[in-house]
Structure formats: structure tokens, C-alpha cells
Design a protein around this motif. Structure first.
Motif, PDB file in Angstrom:
ATOM      1  N   HIS A  40      -6.162   5.203   5.521  1.00 36.91           N
ATOM      2  CA  HIS A  40      -7.118   5.282   4.426  1.00 36.91           C
ATOM      3  C   HIS A  40      -6.465   5.262   3.052  1.00 36.91           C
ATOM      4  O   HIS A  40      -7.123   4.880   2.075  1.00 36.91           O
ATOM      5  N   GLY A  41      -5.230   5.685   2.939  1.00 32.67           N
ATOM      6  CA  GLY A  41      -4.634   5.631   1.622  1.00 32.67           C
ATOM      7  C   GLY A  41      -3.232   6.208   1.567  1.00 32.67           C
ATOM      8  O   GLY A  41      -2.839   7.013   2.409  1.00 32.67           O
ATOM      9  N   ALA A  42      -2.500   5.786   0.556  1.00 37.44           N
ATOM     10  CA  ALA A  42      -1.119   6.236   0.369  1.00 37.44           C
ATOM     11  C   ALA A  42      -1.120   7.492  -0.493  1.00 37.44           C
ATOM     12  O   ALA A  42      -0.767   7.471  -1.676  1.00 37.44           O
ATOM     13  N   SER A  43      -1.535   8.595   0.099  1.00 37.39           N
ATOM     14  CA  SER A  43      -1.579   9.869  -0.616  1.00 37.39           C
ATOM     15  C   SER A  43      -1.618  10.988   0.409  1.00 37.39           C
ATOM     16  O   SER A  43      -2.164  10.819   1.509  1.00 37.39           O
ATOM     17  N   TRP A  44      -1.054  12.133   0.037  1.00 34.70           N
ATOM     18  CA  TRP A  44      -0.972  13.248   0.986  1.00 34.70           C
ATOM     19  C   TRP A  44      -2.340  13.822   1.329  1.00 34.70           C
ATOM     20  O   TRP A  44      -2.519  14.376   2.421  1.00 34.70           O
TER      21      TRP A  44
ATOM     22  N   LYS B  47       0.801  -1.233   0.000  1.00 34.89           N
ATOM     23  CA  LYS B  47       0.000   0.000   0.000  1.00 34.89           C
ATOM     24  C   LYS B  47       0.830   1.279   0.000  1.00 34.89           C
ATOM     25  O   LYS B  47       0.396   2.299  -0.563  1.00 34.89           O
ATOM     26  N   TYR B  48       2.005   1.264   0.601  1.00 30.79           N
ATOM     27  CA  TYR B  48       2.725   2.517   0.808  1.00 30.79           C
ATOM     28  C   TYR B  48       4.107   2.577   0.155  1.00 30.79           C
ATOM     29  O   TYR B  48       4.720   3.641   0.136  1.00 30.79           O
ATOM     30  N   PHE B  49       4.604   1.473  -0.356  1.00 28.89           N
ATOM     31  CA  PHE B  49       5.956   1.453  -0.904  1.00 28.89           C
ATOM     32  C   PHE B  49       6.103   2.438  -2.068  1.00 28.89           C
ATOM     33  O   PHE B  49       7.037   3.238  -2.117  1.00 28.89           O
ATOM     34  N   ASN B  50       5.167   2.384  -3.006  1.00 29.06           N
ATOM     35  CA  ASN B  50       5.213   3.297  -4.156  1.00 29.06           C
ATOM     36  C   ASN B  50       5.054   4.746  -3.727  1.00 29.06           C
ATOM     37  O   ASN B  50       5.677   5.649  -4.293  1.00 29.06           O
ATOM     38  N   PHE B  51       4.212   4.979  -2.730  1.00 29.88           N
ATOM     39  CA  PHE B  51       3.986   6.336  -2.225  1.00 29.88           C
ATOM     40  C   PHE B  51       5.272   6.925  -1.644  1.00 29.88           C
ATOM     41  O   PHE B  51       5.621   8.082  -1.902  1.00 29.88           O
ATOM     42  N   VAL B  52       5.984   6.114  -0.878  1.00 25.76           N
ATOM     43  CA  VAL B  52       7.243   6.574  -0.287  1.00 25.76           C
ATOM     44  C   VAL B  52       8.274   6.841  -1.382  1.00 25.76           C
ATOM     45  O   VAL B  52       8.975   7.864  -1.367  1.00 25.76           O
ATOM     46  N   GLU B  53       8.373   5.928  -2.358  1.00 19.33           N
ATOM     47  CA  GLU B  53       9.309   6.122  -3.467  1.00 19.33           C
ATOM     48  C   GLU B  53       8.997   7.396  -4.248  1.00 19.33           C
ATOM     49  O   GLU B  53       9.895   8.190  -4.564  1.00 19.33           O
ATOM     50  N   ASP B  54       7.732   7.591  -4.543  1.00 13.90           N
ATOM     51  CA  ASP B  54       7.321   8.775  -5.308  1.00 13.90           C
ATOM     52  C   ASP B  54       7.600  10.058  -4.525  1.00 13.90           C
ATOM     53  O   ASP B  54       8.050  11.065  -5.100  1.00 13.90           O
ATOM     54  N   SER B  55       7.348  10.033  -3.205  1.00 14.54           N
ATOM     55  CA  SER B  55       7.607  11.205  -2.369  1.00 14.54           C
ATOM     56  C   SER B  55       9.099  11.532  -2.314  1.00 14.54           C
ATOM     57  O   SER B  55       9.498  12.699  -2.385  1.00 14.54           O
TER      58      SER B  55
ATOM     59  N   ALA C 232      15.321  12.497  -6.488  1.00 12.02           N
ATOM     60  CA  ALA C 232      15.927  11.197  -6.774  1.00 12.02           C
ATOM     61  C   ALA C 232      15.278  10.578  -8.013  1.00 12.02           C
ATOM     62  O   ALA C 232      14.295  11.090  -8.560  1.00 12.02           O
ATOM     63  N   ASP C 233      15.782   9.469  -8.422  1.00 10.99           N
ATOM     64  CA  ASP C 233      15.258   8.787  -9.612  1.00 10.99           C
ATOM     65  C   ASP C 233      15.029   7.307  -9.298  1.00 10.99           C
ATOM     66  O   ASP C 233      15.502   6.421 -10.015  1.00 10.99           O
ATOM     67  N   LEU C 234      14.314   7.078  -8.201  1.00 12.85           N
ATOM     68  CA  LEU C 234      14.011   5.702  -7.820  1.00 12.85           C
ATOM     69  C   LEU C 234      12.975   5.140  -8.782  1.00 12.85           C
ATOM     70  O   LEU C 234      11.993   5.800  -9.129  1.00 12.85           O
ATOM     71  N   GLN C 235      13.182   3.908  -9.197  1.00 11.14           N
ATOM     72  CA  GLN C 235      12.268   3.278 -10.137  1.00 11.14           C
ATOM     73  C   GLN C 235      11.004   2.832  -9.413  1.00 11.14           C
ATOM     74  O   GLN C 235      11.062   2.132  -8.401  1.00 11.14           O
TER      75      GLN C 235
END
Length: 395
Positions: free
Chosen positions: A237-241, A14-22, A29-32
Motif C-alpha cells: 500500500h505504500g512506502a511508509s512505516w 515506490k520504495y527506493f526513497n523510503f529505504v534511503e530515508d530509513s 547516514a547521509d545518503l542523498q
């Protein structure tokens, strides 16, 4: 260790992509970003499983040594996807010795039909109107259209989520399980604290028993504990600010209300009650909740700010997309009025009055006729309409 493992799985999906994107946005950074498919309802069944482990650790319940009975609890399908969050100790006796009665089965059918009606008739009708308004964006809506969209979503999310809860409770009762209630007319609340005692009760009680009280509860660091709980509520509730902002929004008013209440108690101020004060308190609560749902509904925090700015006339549309009557046609207006009525305490008062004054056969006949009518209209709306998934499936 088991709790940590559950949280790690929840974090990854649920949160891995959110943390990477943040990290990419904040640090350049340029995390894939790895494409991760989110399992439906992962937050619900993860919290449910954690409650069993914690209760066993606390010795509140004995260890369930039958793996099939434990599996039954973990994958209990009526409420698995969107709650209510059922704790093992609440149904442990029914897992071991469950009985299905005609009375429970009949009540379960009635409750399921009520939930289906909430979802298919009111929530889906509001969803069509709300989506149309939001799709135009803040720059093409007048302030009155923006308000109608926010009120429509306030009704949509209540009847969508409480409808699912009713259907889950009804299905559970049909199979001999007695789930706790998840809603108690939240929109008649007189403050935000009361609202959260009436809205999504299973989640509020979960955070209270497993986070708030272990942190110190009302004994120490009360304001910090409350802030942590509502921050986590937003994150849950969700992985978003914007979900985090929604949690902070609610938490801020909880803290303000508590500070005001404690100040009154300290000064010995006695609060007199009157219908006018109750009305003002309810309007205040609905106003704060409504703005909170705008933050919740928005795709991003910036969109929420723009939408709220449109509601208050700060952003004036250069070109209005459609008129108010385009969105608020006769069906949508009727459903909005019915939604407001059924979100109040009026229907329960009328039902109590009828039950008290009408002969039992008459009351039974009227109830069954209404249930059949609701079921028929709900089925017609499902067949004629488009697919509208439950809002809380994404959590």
C-alpha cells in the motif's frame, strides 16, 4: 527473471526513497535522496502484469502471441490506475473474442453511475470533514470529534475505493469485459478474516494464490505465511512505516482469530449462533477496522498513536479548535447517515424486496429515476466542489 524485473521497477519508483530515508534515520547516514516521481497506480498494473507471467509459467493460460492483445490487457484503462486487479486468465477469452451487447452496455452505465455517486456524493463529502479534523491535529480535537473523524474516514475510504471499482467494472462491461467484483459489503463482517474476504477482493486473492499458497498455505507454517502476507499487504500500500504498521495490525488479529478458532476446534467447542453474538462480532470487527484506518490515514505512525490516544481520552486538548457542529453540519451528518446505511446490507434487501413484489415496469421506472437523481447530484457536487482524487491513485 520477468517477475524479478517487475519487482525491481516497483522497488525503484515506490520504495527506493523510503529505504534511503530509513537508512539515514536509523544509521545516521547521509545518503542523498533522489526525487523520484511515482507513476499513478504502479502497484496495480505491476501486480497485474506479474499475474500473467506467473500464470503462463504455471501453464494456467497459454502464451498470448499477439503483442497488441497482450498490450490491451496490460494497459486496460478502465481499471488500470486503481483496480480491481484483473488477471489475464479471467478475461483471456474476451480479449480474443469480445462481444458488446445492449444488456451489458446498459448495466455498465448503471454501475458507472452508482460508482460516481459513491465517490462524488458520499466519499468527497466525508473527505472534506475528515481533512478538516485531521488538519487540526490531535491536540485541538476532543475525543468525540476524533471519533467522528475516524468514522468519517472509514466511510470515505470504502465509498472512494468501491466507487472507483464500480466505475471500472461498469466501464469494462460497456466495452465487453466482465471484471470480478472487488467488494462485498465488508463492513457487515463478523471478524477480520471475513473482512479481508470482502474488502479489496482482487488483492486478497492475488496474495492468496501467488504468495500464501506457494509458501505452504494451510499445510505448513500457517501463522508465518499469514504474517508474511499481511506484512506484504502493508508494504504494497505504500512506502511508509504507518502502512506497514497497518498491515501488521490486521495480520495480528487474523492470527489471533485463527488461534482462537483452532483452539475451539481442538476442544470440540460448538459455537451457538444468535443475533446478539452476531451483533457483538460485527461491532468488534468495525472497532478493529476503524482503528486500523486511523493508522492507515495518519501521515506517520506517531500521528496515528496520538490520534488514537485522543479518541480514548488519553490526550486531552488544551484548546479545542472548533466545535463538533462546525465539522458535522447538516450535509455532512446526512451523508454520514447515508454512508452507514449504504455500507450495510439494508439497501440490497430493500432492492430484492421491491424486485420481488413490485411489477417489473414499476421497478424499472423507480430504478431509472434513482439513477438519474444520483447522476444529477453527483455532477452538481463535482461542479461545485473542489478536486478530490481517488485515495488509491497513490498506490
Amino acid at each position: 527473471m520477468t517477475v524479478a524485473a517487475n519487482l525491481a521497477i516497483l522497488f525503484y519508483f515506490k520504495y527506493f526513497n523510503f529505504v534511503e530515508d530509513s537508512i539515514n534515520k536509523v544509521l545516521g547516514a547521509d545518503l542523498q535522496i533522489v526525487e523520484i516521481i511515482l507513476p499513478i497506480g504502479i502497484s496495480f498494473f505491476t501486480f497485474q502484469g506479474m499475474s500473467y507471467v506467473i500464470d503462463v509459467y504455471r501453464k494456467d493460460v497459454p502464451v498470448q502471441k499477439n503483442i497488441f492483445k497482450l498490450a490491451l490487457y496490460i494497459v486496460l484503462f478502465p481499471q488500470l490506475i486503481a483496480g480491481p486487479i484483473v488477471r489475464y486468465k479471467d478475461i483471456a477469452s474476451e480479449i480474443d473474442d469480445r462481444r458488446v451487447t445492449i444488456e451489458d452496455f446498459s448495466y455498465g452505465i448503471e454501475r458507472f453511475i452508482i460508482g460516481l455517486g459513491k465517490k462524488a456524493i458520499i466519499a468527497n463529502s466525508m473527505a472534506s470533514m475528515v481533512d478538516s479534523i485531521w488538519n487540526n491535529g490531535a491536540t485541538e480535537n476532543t475525543w468525540i470529534i476524533a471519533w467522528i473523524g475516524s468514522i468519517g474516514y472509514t466511510l470515505q475510504i470504502y465509498f472512494d475505493f468501491s466507487g472507483y471499482s464500480d466505475m471500472a467494472i461498469g466501464l469494462g462491461r460497456m466495452f465487453g469485459f466482465h471484471f470480478n467484483e472487488n467488494f462485498n459489503m465488508p463492513y457487515i463482517s463478523k471478524n477480520i478474516s471475513e473482512f479481508w474476504r470482502r474488502w479489496h477482493i482482487s488483492l486478497s486473492s492475488w496474495f492468496k494464490d501467488y504468495v500464501y499458497i506457494p509458501l505452504g498455505g494451510n499445510r505448513k507454517h500457517v501463522y508465518l505465511n499469514l504474517a508474511i502476507v499481511f506484512l506484504l499487504t502493508g508494504i504494497w500500500h505504500g512506502a511508509s512505516w504507518h502502512y506497514i504498521a497497518w498491515g501488521v495490525w490486521n495480520g495480528a488479529f487474523i492470527l489471533i482469530e485463527r488461534a482462537v478458532r483452532k483452539n475451539r476446534e481442538k476442544r470440540g467447542v460448538q459455537v451457538t449462533k444468535s443475533w446478539m453474538k452476531d451483533l457483538v462480532a460485527k461491532i468488534y470487527t468495525l472497532f478493529i477496522v476503524n482503528l486500523g484506518w486511523v493508522i492507515f490515514r495518519a501521515p506517520h505512525t506517531r500521528d496515528a498513536v496520538e490520534y488514537i490516544a485522543t479518541m480514548f481520552g488519553i490526550i486531552v486538548p488544551k484548546q479545542v479548535g472548533f466545535s463538533l457542529l462546525w465539522y458535522l453540519d447538516r450535509w455532512s451528518l446526512t451523508m454520514m447517515i447515508l454512508g452507514i446505511i449504504f455500507a450495510s446490507s439494508l439497501p440490497s434487501k430493500v432492492a430484492t424486496m421491491i424486485k420481488k413484489n413490485a411489477p417489473e415496469p414499476v421497478e424499472t421506472i423507480v430504478r431509472y429515476i434513482l439513477l438519474i437523481l444520483v447522476f444529477y447530484i453527483a455532477i452538481m457536487r463535482i461542479v461545485a466542489g473542489t478536486y478530490n482524487p481517488f485515495i488509491y491513485f497513490q498506490f
